[in-house]
Design a protein around this motif. Structure first.
Motif, PDB file in Angstrom:
ATOM      1  N   GLU A  77      -6.082  -3.251  13.057  1.00 17.39           N
ATOM      2  CA  GLU A  77      -5.509  -2.842  14.332  1.00 17.39           C
ATOM      3  C   GLU A  77      -4.746  -1.520  14.196  1.00 17.39           C
ATOM      4  OE1 GLU A  77      -5.816  -7.340  14.369  1.00 17.39           O
ATOM      5  OE2 GLU A  77      -4.828  -5.904  13.028  1.00 17.39           O
ATOM      6  N   ASN A  78      -4.736  -0.748  15.263  1.00 15.88           N
ATOM      7  CA  ASN A  78      -3.996   0.516  15.295  1.00 15.88           C
ATOM      8  C   ASN A  78      -2.561   0.365  14.809  1.00 15.88           C
ATOM      9  OD1 ASN A  78      -5.734   2.571  16.138  1.00 15.88           O
ATOM     10  ND2 ASN A  78      -5.355   2.235  18.312  1.00 15.88           N
ATOM     11  N   HIS A  79      -1.937  -0.728  15.206  1.00 15.47           N
ATOM     12  CA  HIS A  79      -0.526  -0.947  14.904  1.00 15.47           C
ATOM     13  C   HIS A  79      -0.214  -0.779  13.420  1.00 15.47           C
ATOM     14  CE1 HIS A  79       3.468  -2.777  15.162  1.00 15.47           C
ATOM     15  NE2 HIS A  79       3.128  -3.552  14.148  1.00 15.47           N
ATOM     16  N   PHE A  80      -1.151  -1.150  12.550  1.00 16.63           N
ATOM     17  CA  PHE A  80      -0.898  -1.168  11.114  1.00 16.63           C
ATOM     18  C   PHE A  80      -1.397   0.086  10.399  1.00 16.63           C
ATOM     19  CE2 PHE A  80      -1.368  -5.651  12.402  1.00 16.63           C
ATOM     20  CZ  PHE A  80      -0.101  -6.108  12.068  1.00 16.63           C
ATOM     21  N   LEU A  81      -2.106   0.950  11.089  1.00 13.36           N
ATOM     22  CA  LEU A  81      -2.703   2.119  10.444  1.00 13.36           C
ATOM     23  C   LEU A  81      -1.735   3.297  10.423  1.00 13.36           C
ATOM     24  CD1 LEU A  81      -6.240   1.962  12.091  1.00 13.36           C
ATOM     25  CD2 LEU A  81      -5.700   1.510   9.689  1.00 13.36           C
ATOM     26  N   ASP A 120      -3.823   4.857  22.119  1.00 12.10           N
ATOM     27  CA  ASP A 120      -2.413   4.510  22.087  1.00 12.10           C
ATOM     28  C   ASP A 120      -2.142   3.008  22.073  1.00 12.10           C
ATOM     29  OD1 ASP A 120      -1.713   7.230  22.220  1.00 12.10           O
ATOM     30  OD2 ASP A 120      -1.925   7.207  24.428  1.00 12.10           O
ATOM     31  N   ASP A 121      -3.179   2.189  22.214  1.00 13.28           N
ATOM     32  CA  ASP A 121      -2.980   0.737  22.284  1.00 13.28           C
ATOM     33  C   ASP A 121      -2.824   0.182  20.869  1.00 13.28           C
ATOM     34  OD1 ASP A 121      -2.988  -1.987  22.695  1.00 13.28           O
ATOM     35  OD2 ASP A 121      -4.813  -2.004  23.923  1.00 13.28           O
ATOM     36  N   PRO A 122      -1.653  -0.374  20.526  1.00 10.37           N
ATOM     37  CA  PRO A 122      -1.479  -0.907  19.166  1.00 10.37           C
ATOM     38  C   PRO A 122      -2.391  -2.084  18.859  1.00 10.37           C
ATOM     39  CG  PRO A 122       0.350  -1.550  20.577  1.00 10.37           C
ATOM     40  CD  PRO A 122      -0.456  -0.554  21.357  1.00 10.37           C
ATOM     41  N   ARG A 123      -2.927  -2.752  19.892  1.00  9.33           N
ATOM     42  CA  ARG A 123      -3.788  -3.922  19.674  1.00  9.33           C
ATOM     43  C   ARG A 123      -5.227  -3.538  19.369  1.00  9.33           C
ATOM     44  NH1 ARG A 123      -2.845  -6.528  25.394  1.00  9.33           N
ATOM     45  NH2 ARG A 123      -3.252  -4.317  25.823  1.00  9.33           N
ATOM     46  N   GLN A 124      -5.595  -2.310  19.625  1.00 10.96           N
ATOM     47  CA  GLN A 124      -7.000  -1.908  19.502  1.00 10.96           C
ATOM     48  C   GLN A 124      -7.489  -2.013  18.070  1.00 10.96           C
ATOM     49  OE1 GLN A 124      -8.064   1.716  21.488  1.00 10.96           O
ATOM     50  NE2 GLN A 124      -9.788   2.123  20.101  1.00 10.96           N
ATOM     51  N   ARG A 125      -8.625  -2.685  17.889  1.00 12.34           N
ATOM     52  CA  ARG A 125      -9.287  -2.701  16.580  1.00 12.34           C
ATOM     53  C   ARG A 125      -9.870  -1.323  16.315  1.00 12.34           C
ATOM     54  NH1 ARG A 125     -11.032  -7.003  13.684  1.00 12.34           N
ATOM     55  NH2 ARG A 125     -12.991  -5.935  13.229  1.00 12.34           N
ATOM     56  N   THR A 134       0.811  -1.215   0.000  1.00 12.18           N
ATOM     57  CA  THR A 134       0.000   0.000   0.000  1.00 12.18           C
ATOM     58  C   THR A 134       0.847   1.268   0.000  1.00 12.18           C
ATOM     59  OG1 THR A 134      -0.161  -0.152   2.420  1.00 12.18           O
ATOM     60  CG2 THR A 134      -1.990  -1.063   1.124  1.00 12.18           C
ATOM     61  N   ARG A 135       1.920   1.274   0.802  1.00 11.06           N
ATOM     62  CA  ARG A 135       2.669   2.517   0.969  1.00 11.06           C
ATOM     63  C   ARG A 135       3.526   2.868  -0.237  1.00 11.06           C
ATOM     64  NH1 ARG A 135      -0.864   2.599   4.034  1.00 11.06           N
ATOM     65  NH2 ARG A 135      -0.727   2.703   6.314  1.00 11.06           N
ATOM     66  N   THR A 136       3.685   1.953  -1.181  1.00  8.88           N
ATOM     67  CA  THR A 136       4.353   2.339  -2.424  1.00  8.88           C
ATOM     68  C   THR A 136       3.393   3.060  -3.365  1.00  8.88           C
ATOM     69  OG1 THR A 136       3.935   0.164  -3.444  1.00  8.88           O
ATOM     70  CG2 THR A 136       6.028   0.456  -2.298  1.00  8.88           C
ATOM     71  N   ALA A 175     -11.421   4.314   6.611  1.00  3.65           N
ATOM     72  CA  ALA A 175     -10.923   5.568   6.046  1.00  3.65           C
ATOM     73  C   ALA A 175      -9.660   5.332   5.219  1.00  3.65           C
ATOM     74  CB  ALA A 175     -10.639   6.567   7.175  1.00  3.65           C
ATOM     75  N   GLU A 176      -8.772   4.467   5.707  1.00  3.94           N
ATOM     76  CA  GLU A 176      -7.558   4.162   4.961  1.00  3.94           C
ATOM     77  C   GLU A 176      -7.890   3.488   3.633  1.00  3.94           C
ATOM     78  OE1 GLU A 176      -3.327   1.773   5.590  1.00  3.94           O
ATOM     79  OE2 GLU A 176      -5.152   1.050   6.580  1.00  3.94           O
ATOM     80  N   ILE A 177      -8.745   2.486   3.664  1.00  5.65           N
ATOM     81  CA  ILE A 177      -9.107   1.776   2.435  1.00  5.65           C
ATOM     82  C   ILE A 177      -9.731   2.733   1.426  1.00  5.65           C
ATOM     83  CG2 ILE A 177     -10.623   0.009   1.459  1.00  5.65           C
ATOM     84  CD1 ILE A 177     -10.256  -1.524   4.143  1.00  5.65           C
ATOM     85  N   ARG A 178     -10.615   3.608   1.893  1.00  5.14           N
ATOM     86  CA  ARG A 178     -11.300   4.515   0.965  1.00  5.14           C
ATOM     87  C   ARG A 178     -10.346   5.511   0.326  1.00  5.14           C
ATOM     88  NH1 ARG A 178     -17.071   5.219   4.215  1.00  5.14           N
ATOM     89  NH2 ARG A 178     -17.879   3.186   3.559  1.00  5.14           N
TER      90      ARG A 178
END
Length: 372
Positions: free
Chosen positions: A317-321, A329-334, A280-282, A341-344
Motif C-alpha cells: 500500500e502507498n501508506h508504507f512506501l 494520494d490515497d494511502p490505501r491504494q495498492r 528496512t529503513r535501518t 521497486a522498493e524491494i529491488r
C-alpha cells in the motif's frame, strides 16, 4: 511460477549457506548465489487477516519460501499464532460479552498495554473467537469473523499439507513473542517450540528459522539445538536503535539495539545466530525528499560478521512506501510497481531474504516476472 519452484527444489541444501563463502581455488567453478527467501509476513496479510490458515495458504500459493507464525501462549500452555498476546485488535474478543471482564492492563517489555491477553484464555476459549483485520482502514473488513486462531501444531500440519499439494518445500520462520514476559508468568515457550518442531515429521527436515527480538532465549536455543538439528537456524530481530530488548529491560541492562547493530554487536550475534532481521529503513533510510538514501553501514558490517540479512517488512500500500515511490494520494491504494521497486533496491544491497505482506509481489520482485 516455474522459476522459483526450480530454485526451491534445492532449498533444503541451500538453506544452510551463508553470505560469506570460502575462497575459491583456481580449479573451482564459481558457486551460485543462494536464492533470496521470500517470507510471507504473518501469511499473505495484505490480502487476508494475519496469522490465519487461509493467510498462510495464500502466501504459499503466491510463492512464499517461508511462512511466519508469531507465537504466544494460552493460559493452559498451548502455543498459538498471534502477532501479540494482546488480541483486541486481531480478534472479535471486544464484542464478546462473556469475556468483557478479562480486559485489563499489564506491563510488557516496559510498556503499559491494555486489552485482552492470550495468557488469560484457555485454548478452548480462544477457539470460540474469530480473526479480524488488524488494519481495517487500509485493508477493509471483508474477511472478518471467518477464521479461527490456529495453534502451532495446526500451522505445521497445514504447511506440510500445502507443501505436499504444491510439490515443493516451504519453510517455517516462527517468532517467539515477548519471551521474558511469558517466562516470568510461568508459560515459557522456547522448549515447547522445539518439542513441537521435533514432534512433526515435516519440521524435522524442512527449513526452520527461529526468531526473537530478545537475545537470551536465542542463546539458550543455540545451546539446546547444538549440532543435532541442521535444518534449524536462528535469527536475531533488531528494533529501532534506541529501543531495548525485553530481556535487557527485565534484567536492568543498558543494552540497546544500536549496540547490537555496531560491528562488535554483530560479531557477538554471530556467535549464536546466522541471520539478523532489521527494519528496512535501518538498512537504507528515507531521505527528506522521500527517496531511498545511501545504504547505512549495517549491511556491510553484518556481512563482514558472517551474518545474512533478512529485513522487514515490505507492504504494497502507498501508506508504507517511500514517498517518492507512491502513486497518487490515497494511502490505501495498492501500488505493486512501487513495492517491487522498493524491494529491488534492497535486493541490490545483497539481502538474503525479506518479509513481505504480499508474497506474490515479493516473488515478482525476485524473479523479474512482470507479467503477473
Amino acid at each position: 511460477m516455474l522459476s522459483h519452484r526450480v530454485v526451491l527444489a534445492g532449498l533444503v541444501a541451500a538453506i544452510g549457506m551463508i553470505a560469506m563463502t570460502a575462497p575459491l581455488r583456481a580449479q573451482d567453478a564459481p558457486s551460485p548465489s543462494p536464492p533470496v527467501m521470500v517470507i510471507g509476513h504473518r501469511g499473505a496479510s495484505a490480502l487476508l487477516p494475519e496469522h490465519t490458515l487461509a493467510a498462510y495458504a495464500r502466501a504459499i500459493a503466491d510463492g512464499a519460501d517461508f511462512i511466519e507464525p508469531d507465537l504466544v501462549s494460552t493460559r493452559d500452555g498451548v502455543l498459538v499464532a498471534r502477532h501479540e498476546n494482546e488480541i483486541g485488535g486481531t480478534t472479535d474478543v471486544a464484542s464478546r460479552a462473556e469475556f468483557a471482564d478479562r480486559r485489563r492492563t499489564q506491563h510488557i517489555d516496559g510498556q503499559a498495554v491494555e486489552g485482552w491477553f492470550t495468557e488469560d484464555f484457555t485454548l478452548a476459549e480462544l477457539k470460540t473467537l474469530r480473526a479480524r483485520e488488524r488494519l481495517p482502514q487500509l485493508r477493509g473488513t471483508a474477511h472478518d469473523g471467518v477464521h479461527e486462531v490456529p495453534t502451532l501444531d495446526e500451522v505445521i500440519e497445514w504447511v506440510a499439507q500445502q507443501a505436499e499439494r504444491g510439490g515443493r518445500v516451504v519453510g517455517l520462520i516462527p517468532e517467539i513473542k515477548h519471551g521474558t514476559h511469558f517466562q516470568a508468568i510461568g508459560l515459557p515457550m522456547e522448549q515447547k517450540l522445539l518439542d513441537a518442531l521435533q514432534a512433526h515429521a515435516y519440521t524435522r527436515t524442512a527449513p526452520v528459522v527461529i526468531q526473537s527480538f530478545e537475545q537470551a532465549n536465542l542463546r539458550q536455543l543455540r545451546e539446546r539445538l547444538g549440532p543435532r538439528h541442521p535444518n534449524i537456524r536462528l535469527l536475531q530481530l533488531l528494533d529501532g536503535p534506541e529501543a531495548r530488548p525485553g530481556d535487557a529491560l527485565a534484567a536492568g541492562a543498558a543494552t540497546r539495539y544500536a549496540g547490537l547493530m555496531a560491528p562488535e554487536g554483530l560479531r557477538a550475534i554471530a556467535e549464536y545466530a546466522e541471520i539478523i532481521g532489521p527494519w528496512t529503513r535501518t538498512l537504507m533510510p528515507e531521505t527528506a525528499e522521500g527517496a531511498l538514501g545511501e545504504p547505512a553501514p549495517l549491511m556491510r558490517d553484518a556481512l563482514a560478521a558472517g551474518l545474512q540479512v533478512w529485513p522487514y517488512t515490505f507492504r504494497p500500500e502507498n501508506h508504507f512506501l517511500p514517498r517518492a515511490l507512491r502513486e497518487g494520494d490515497d494511502p490505501r491504494q495498492r501500488n505493486e510497481a512501487g513495492s517491487i521497486a522498493e524491494i529491488r533496491a534492497y535486493l541490490a544491497l545483497g539481502i538474503g531474504g525479506f518479509f513481505t505482506d504480499d508474497p506474490a509481489v515479493g516473488r515478482r520482485a525476485v524473479d523479474g516476472d512482470e507479467s503477473r
